[in-house]
Design a protein around this motif. Structure first.
Motif, short mmCIF file in Angstrom:
data_model
loop_
_atom_site.label_atom_id
_atom_site.label_comp_id
_atom_site.label_asym_id
_atom_site.label_seq_id
_atom_site.Cartn_x
_atom_site.Cartn_y
_atom_site.Cartn_z
N MET A 44 0.86 -1.27 -0.12
CA MET A 44 -0.05 -0.07 -0.05
C MET A 44 1.06 1.49 -0.03
O MET A 44 0.56 2.19 -0.82
CB MET A 44 -0.89 0.12 1.24
N GLU A 45 1.85 1.18 0.92
CA GLU A 45 2.70 2.50 0.75
C GLU A 45 3.37 2.64 -0.37
O GLU A 45 3.46 3.86 -1.08
CB GLU A 45 3.87 2.19 1.99
N TYR A 52 2.09 9.53 -5.70
CA TYR A 52 2.38 10.81 -5.42
C TYR A 52 3.50 11.36 -6.48
O TYR A 52 3.58 12.40 -6.97
CB TYR A 52 3.27 10.62 -4.13
N LEU A 53 4.34 10.17 -6.95
CA LEU A 53 5.12 10.80 -8.06
C LEU A 53 4.67 11.07 -9.32
O LEU A 53 5.16 12.07 -9.93
CB LEU A 53 6.37 9.51 -8.18
N GLU A 58 3.19 15.45 -13.11
CA GLU A 58 2.01 16.29 -13.92
C GLU A 58 1.91 17.71 -13.29
O GLU A 58 1.91 18.69 -14.26
CB GLU A 58 0.45 15.50 -13.39
N LEU A 59 2.11 17.94 -12.11
CA LEU A 59 2.10 19.31 -11.68
C LEU A 59 3.42 20.01 -12.19
O LEU A 59 3.19 21.48 -12.16
CB LEU A 59 1.86 19.27 -10.01
#
Length: 62
Positions: A44-45, A52-53, A58-59
């Protein structure tokens, strides 16, 4: 978050309102069950970090 950051992941297995301090978790779990639970938590982690990556990339492009 406090438990995770301090390495107290055994607390995730305890029921709400029940505190296990002596054996660090419920005694009914075998070693195999504990290892399976740890592998599941690590998977899960890993998925969360992958997402997140992806979001970070994308940002960063915009």
């Amino acid at each position: 978050m406090k438990w995770y950051k301090s390495g107290e992941v055994h607390r995730f297995d305890q029921p709400i309102g029940k505190q296990y301090t002596f054996g660090h978790g419920p005694e009914f779990m075998s070693d195999a069950e504990k290892k399976d639970r740890q592998v599941s938590n690590l998977k899960m982690e890993n998925e969360i970090l992958k997402k997140y990556l992806e979001l970070e990339k994308e940002l960063g492009k915009e």
